[in-house]
Scaffold this active site. Structure first.
Site, PDB file in Angstrom:
ATOM      1  N   GLU A  42      -7.557 104.561 -83.100  1.00 34.35           N
ATOM      2  CA  GLU A  42      -7.341 103.173 -82.678  1.00 34.35           C
ATOM      3  C   GLU A  42      -6.797 102.345 -83.826  1.00 34.35           C
ATOM      4  O   GLU A  42      -7.405 102.258 -84.896  1.00 34.35           O
ATOM      5  CB  GLU A  42      -8.646 102.556 -82.187  1.00 34.35           C
ATOM      6  CG  GLU A  42      -8.510 101.108 -81.772  1.00 34.35           C
ATOM      7  CD  GLU A  42      -9.752 100.551 -81.157  1.00 34.35           C
ATOM      8  OE1 GLU A  42     -10.638 101.335 -80.777  1.00 34.35           O
ATOM      9  OE2 GLU A  42      -9.863  99.320 -81.051  1.00 34.35           O
ATOM     10  N   ASP A  68     -25.075 101.878 -82.225  1.00 35.46           N
ATOM     11  CA  ASP A  68     -25.390 101.019 -81.071  1.00 35.46           C
ATOM     12  C   ASP A  68     -26.666 101.534 -80.415  1.00 35.46           C
ATOM     13  O   ASP A  68     -27.369 100.796 -79.723  1.00 35.46           O
ATOM     14  CB  ASP A  68     -24.263 101.081 -80.025  1.00 35.46           C
ATOM     15  CG  ASP A  68     -22.953 100.517 -80.527  1.00 35.46           C
ATOM     16  OD1 ASP A  68     -22.980  99.681 -81.462  1.00 35.46           O
ATOM     17  OD2 ASP A  68     -21.899 100.928 -80.007  1.00 35.46           O
ATOM     18  N   ASP A 117      -9.084  88.504 -83.487  1.00 43.75           N
ATOM     19  CA  ASP A 117      -9.292  89.506 -82.431  1.00 43.75           C
ATOM     20  C   ASP A 117     -10.255  88.935 -81.387  1.00 43.75           C
ATOM     21  O   ASP A 117     -11.464  88.971 -81.539  1.00 43.75           O
ATOM     22  CB  ASP A 117      -9.905  90.762 -83.081  1.00 43.75           C
ATOM     23  CG  ASP A 117     -10.007  91.907 -82.095  1.00 43.75           C
ATOM     24  OD1 ASP A 117     -10.651  92.912 -82.453  1.00 43.75           O
ATOM     25  OD2 ASP A 117      -9.462  91.811 -80.985  1.00 43.75           O
ATOM     26  N   GLU A 132      -5.412  99.318 -78.147  1.00 43.11           N
ATOM     27  CA  GLU A 132      -6.168  98.171 -77.625  1.00 43.11           C
ATOM     28  C   GLU A 132      -5.242  96.985 -77.412  1.00 43.11           C
ATOM     29  O   GLU A 132      -4.426  96.665 -78.282  1.00 43.11           O
ATOM     30  CB  GLU A 132      -7.299  97.764 -78.559  1.00 43.11           C
ATOM     31  CG  GLU A 132      -8.051  96.533 -78.056  1.00 43.11           C
ATOM     32  CD  GLU A 132      -9.260  96.145 -78.858  1.00 43.11           C
ATOM     33  OE1 GLU A 132     -10.102  97.014 -79.146  1.00 43.11           O
ATOM     34  OE2 GLU A 132      -9.357  94.956 -79.236  1.00 43.11           O
ATOM     35  N   HIS A 158      -5.232  94.306 -80.163  1.00 38.74           N
ATOM     36  CA  HIS A 158      -4.742  94.725 -81.490  1.00 38.74           C
ATOM     37  C   HIS A 158      -3.215  94.793 -81.541  1.00 38.74           C
ATOM     38  O   HIS A 158      -2.608  94.305 -82.496  1.00 38.74           O
ATOM     39  CB  HIS A 158      -5.354  96.068 -81.880  1.00 38.74           C
ATOM     40  CG  HIS A 158      -6.858  96.018 -81.945  1.00 38.74           C
ATOM     41  ND1 HIS A 158      -7.629  97.119 -82.210  1.00 38.74           N
ATOM     42  CD2 HIS A 158      -7.728  94.995 -81.741  1.00 38.74           C
ATOM     43  CE1 HIS A 158      -8.909  96.764 -82.202  1.00 38.74           C
ATOM     44  NE2 HIS A 158      -8.993  95.493 -81.910  1.00 38.74           N
ATOM     45  N   ASP A 191     -10.734  89.729 -78.054  1.00 42.25           N
ATOM     46  CA  ASP A 191     -11.467  90.666 -77.163  1.00 42.25           C
ATOM     47  C   ASP A 191     -11.959  89.960 -75.892  1.00 42.25           C
ATOM     48  O   ASP A 191     -13.096  90.189 -75.448  1.00 42.25           O
ATOM     49  CB  ASP A 191     -12.664  91.305 -77.887  1.00 42.25           C
ATOM     50  CG  ASP A 191     -12.233  92.238 -79.012  1.00 42.25           C
ATOM     51  OD1 ASP A 191     -13.072  92.523 -79.885  1.00 42.25           O
ATOM     52  OD2 ASP A 191     -11.064  92.657 -79.027  1.00 42.25           O
ATOM     53  N   ASP A 221     -13.002  97.091 -73.902  1.00 43.40           N
ATOM     54  CA  ASP A 221     -13.554  96.793 -75.220  1.00 43.40           C
ATOM     55  C   ASP A 221     -13.442  95.289 -75.407  1.00 43.40           C
ATOM     56  O   ASP A 221     -12.502  94.790 -76.046  1.00 43.40           O
ATOM     57  CB  ASP A 221     -12.789  97.534 -76.312  1.00 43.40           C
ATOM     58  CG  ASP A 221     -13.464  97.306 -77.662  1.00 43.40           C
ATOM     59  OD1 ASP A 221     -12.876  97.708 -78.685  1.00 43.40           O
ATOM     60  OD2 ASP A 221     -14.554  96.721 -77.701  1.00 43.40           O
ATOM     61  N   ASP A 273      -8.312 100.755 -74.778  1.00 43.17           N
ATOM     62  CA  ASP A 273      -9.251  99.618 -74.876  1.00 43.17           C
ATOM     63  C   ASP A 273      -8.621  98.407 -74.218  1.00 43.17           C
ATOM     64  O   ASP A 273      -7.630  97.858 -74.717  1.00 43.17           O
ATOM     65  CB  ASP A 273      -9.540  99.302 -76.358  1.00 43.17           C
ATOM     66  CG  ASP A 273     -10.648 100.168 -76.922  1.00 43.17           C
ATOM     67  OD1 ASP A 273     -10.985 100.004 -78.110  1.00 43.17           O
ATOM     68  OD2 ASP A 273     -11.163 101.016 -76.162  1.00 43.17           O
ATOM     69  N   MET A 332     -16.983 108.550 -73.838  1.00 46.14           N
ATOM     70  CA  MET A 332     -16.449 108.368 -75.188  1.00 46.14           C
ATOM     71  C   MET A 332     -17.553 107.968 -76.144  1.00 46.14           C
ATOM     72  O   MET A 332     -18.477 107.236 -75.784  1.00 46.14           O
ATOM     73  CB  MET A 332     -15.339 107.303 -75.164  1.00 46.14           C
ATOM     74  CG  MET A 332     -14.693 107.004 -76.499  1.00 46.14           C
ATOM     75  SD  MET A 332     -15.527 105.745 -77.494  1.00 46.14           S
ATOM     76  CE  MET A 332     -14.801 104.248 -76.844  1.00 46.14           C
ATOM     77  N   HIS A 368     -21.026 103.397 -80.217  1.00 47.20           N
ATOM     78  CA  HIS A 368     -21.041 103.814 -81.621  1.00 47.20           C
ATOM     79  C   HIS A 368     -22.412 104.437 -81.844  1.00 47.20           C
ATOM     80  O   HIS A 368     -23.393 104.048 -81.195  1.00 47.20           O
ATOM     81  CB  HIS A 368     -20.933 102.622 -82.573  1.00 47.20           C
ATOM     82  CG  HIS A 368     -19.708 101.796 -82.420  1.00 47.20           C
ATOM     83  ND1 HIS A 368     -19.592 100.775 -81.505  1.00 47.20           N
ATOM     84  CD2 HIS A 368     -18.537 101.820 -83.091  1.00 47.20           C
ATOM     85  CE1 HIS A 368     -18.410 100.205 -81.623  1.00 47.20           C
ATOM     86  NE2 HIS A 368     -17.750 100.820 -82.562  1.00 47.20           N
ATOM     87  N   LYS A 396      -5.319  98.756 -85.605  1.00 50.00           N
ATOM     88  CA  LYS A 396      -5.487  97.293 -85.640  1.00 50.00           C
ATOM     89  C   LYS A 396      -4.815  96.799 -86.917  1.00 50.00           C
ATOM     90  O   LYS A 396      -4.949  97.422 -87.969  1.00 50.00           O
ATOM     91  CB  LYS A 396      -6.974  96.919 -85.635  1.00 50.00           C
ATOM     92  CG  LYS A 396      -7.244  95.421 -85.493  1.00 50.00           C
ATOM     93  CD  LYS A 396      -8.734  95.124 -85.396  1.00 50.00           C
ATOM     94  CE  LYS A 396      -9.015  93.641 -85.256  1.00 50.00           C
ATOM     95  NZ  LYS A 396     -10.473  93.352 -85.180  1.00 50.00           N
TER      96      LYS A 396
HETATM   97  C1  DIG Z   1     -12.898  97.619 -82.046  1.00 55.27           C
HETATM   98  O1  DIG Z   1     -11.786  97.319 -81.274  1.00 55.27           O
HETATM   99  C2  DIG Z   1     -13.191  99.082 -81.990  1.00 55.27           C
HETATM  100  C3  DIG Z   1     -14.649  99.347 -82.162  1.00 55.27           C
HETATM  101  O2  DIG Z   1     -15.311  98.490 -81.293  1.00 55.27           O
HETATM  102  C4  DIG Z   1     -14.783 100.751 -81.691  1.00 55.27           C
HETATM  103  O3  DIG Z   1     -14.840 101.595 -82.798  1.00 55.27           O
HETATM  104  C5  DIG Z   1     -13.538 101.050 -80.906  1.00 55.27           C
HETATM  105  C6  DIG Z   1     -13.890 101.775 -79.654  1.00 55.27           C
HETATM  106  O4  DIG Z   1     -13.276 101.284 -78.545  1.00 55.27           O
HETATM  107  N1  DIG Z   1     -12.887  99.743 -80.751  1.00 55.27           N
HETATM  108 MN    MN Z   2     -10.574  94.213 -80.648  1.00 56.03          MN
HETATM  109 MN    MN Z   3     -11.299  98.603 -79.581  1.00 54.69          MN
END
Ligand code: DIG
Ligand code: MN
Ligand code: MN
Length: 391
Positions: A183, A59, A257, A219, A222, A259, A293, A247, A90, A56, A185
């Site tokens: 993406e 970041d 979530d 993802e 998600h 992750d 991710d 992701d 990316m 990001h 969610k």
């Molecule tokens: C969260 O799953 C999102 C953020 O971390 C980011 O914007 C995106 C990139 O993979 N995944």
């Molecule tokens: Mn996530």
């Molecule tokens: Mn993500």
């Protein structure tokens, strides 16, 4: 030591700065690990065999950095990537941390917030392109509601569409070689997030002015949070030519979530996902980044973080080896062999009055067809035996 599961650049394994850099804070407690310098993260990713790093904007560049500070930070980061042989495939925008985005970015009711979000995204796109990114992810973490009365959902969709159309035009006008990946969610941090699944995104993309440059970034966690099959969602995106990024992580259904490390919670789903991405059963290998991710458990110190990162890549490669063995297993191939019927196949592929007539004239014995066993018990037992290493 010749490790068959050691990552190689061809694997295209990538991590976000925010993943291996996650200091372990959660809503119930502060960070448990020191903040890591982005250049140090890059060097470490190079050491463990990752191919790339994603980020990001914030970041790397602090929200309130001056242009001079921004240029210095970016220059040092580029140098670290070059020295470590790490790509930046990316980039994305943080449109969720600063309070300005507390009620959304592109969907905010306040046009000043929407303007700020578009401007911030243009700057972040410039940064991503400068670092070599070819994919740009949009995750609308704050684009949603707790109080449904606050805005008409149709208005929210129109505002996001305006933002996407504007930013696609920006990329085209700048002549950037960049594609967008949306993406989905279903919730968290908002009570309900707009476009909650990859399926919703795939439809939305078709309503955009430049849909050809927009795809999805599904993802694992998600789609799983939404109670859906991640493999089916990825399959639909691939079939539509819209799997621009992915992701990877793992997730227990019905949880926040998580992750987690790739494959940690769901090795069977991860196995079928790897089969799809590697094309071991059918089709070509998908050539996008295998982006994790995900982040280490809060219990871990920095050594544990890098153990987490190695584990993501190692599990992927172990599953890839098992997918190759499974899909070349003669018994598996025999069980899933396509049934061809030269008389019927052409009839149901294309409409014609002649086909209608022939279909109506066919003798099809429903009871006989309903009595045929498919052999999926044996097939799934073979999945388990390949996964457990007894085959
Ligand atoms: C969260 O799953 C999102 C953020 O971390 C980011 O914007 C995106 C990139 O993979 N995944
Ligand atoms: Mn996530
Ligand atoms: Mn993500």
């Amino acid at each position: 030591m010749n490790d068959a599961y050691a990552p190689t650049p061809e694997d295209r394994f990538t991590f976000g700065l925010w993943t291996v850099g996650n200091p372990g804070a959660d809503p119930f407690g502060p960070a448990v690990r020191p903040k890591q310098d982005p250049c140090e993260i890059v060097r470490k990713l190079g050491e463990i065999g990752a191919w790339g790093v994603n980020l990001h904007d914030n970041d790397l560049v602090p929200f309130d950095a001056t242009p001079t500070e921004r240029d210095r930070i970016v220059s040092e980061f580029k140098k670290a990537c070059e020295e470590s042989g790490i790509q930046v495939p990316m980039a994305t925008t943080n449109l969720f941390s600063h309070p300005i985005f507390k009620d959304g970015a592109f969907t905010s009711n306040n046009p000043q917030v929407r303007a700020f979000a578009i401007r911030k995204t243009m700057d972040a796109i410039d940064l991503g392109v400068e670092l070599g990114a070819k994919n740009y992810v949009f995750w609308g973490g704050r684009e949603g509601t707790e109080v449904e009365a606050c805005r008409d959902p149709r208005t929210a969709i129109q505002r996001i569409r305006e933002g996407m159309n504007f930013l696609c035009e920006y990329v085209i006008d700048q002549k950037y070689d960049l594609k967008f990946a949306l993406e989905a969610k279903p919730n968290e941090p908002r009570g309900d997030i707009y476009f909650p699944t990859t399926g919703h995104m795939l439809h939305f993309i078709e309503t955009l002015q430049h849909s050809e440059m927009v795809g999805v970034n599904p993802e694992v966690a998600h789609e799983t949070m939404a109670g859906l099959s991640f493999v089916h969602g990825v399959g639909q995106a691939m079939e539509a030519g819209k799997l621009f990024h992915i992701d990877l992580n793992s997730q227990k259904i019905g949880r926040y979530d998580q992750d987690f490390r790739f494959g940690a919670e769901d090795p069977k789903q991860a196995f079928h996902l790897v089969r799809l991405l590697e094309g071991t059963a059918d089709g070509d290998r998908w050539e996008g980044s295998r982006h994790f991710d995900a982040h280490a458990y809060r219990t871990e110190d920095l050594d544990g973080v890098w153990e987490f990162a190695r584990g993501c890549m190692r599990t992927y490669k172990i599953l890839k080896e098992k997918a190759i063995a499974f899909d070349s297993d003669p018994e598996v191939q025999q069980l899933i062999a396509e049934i061809h019927d030269p008389e019927i196949d052409p009839l149901i592929k294309k409409y014609s009055r002649d086909h209608v007539k022939k279909l109506r004239a066919l003798h099809l014995d429903a009871d006989l067809l309903g009595s045929i066993g498919l052999g999926w018990e044996r097939l799934d037992q073979l999945v388990i035996e390949h996964l457990l290493g007894s085959r």
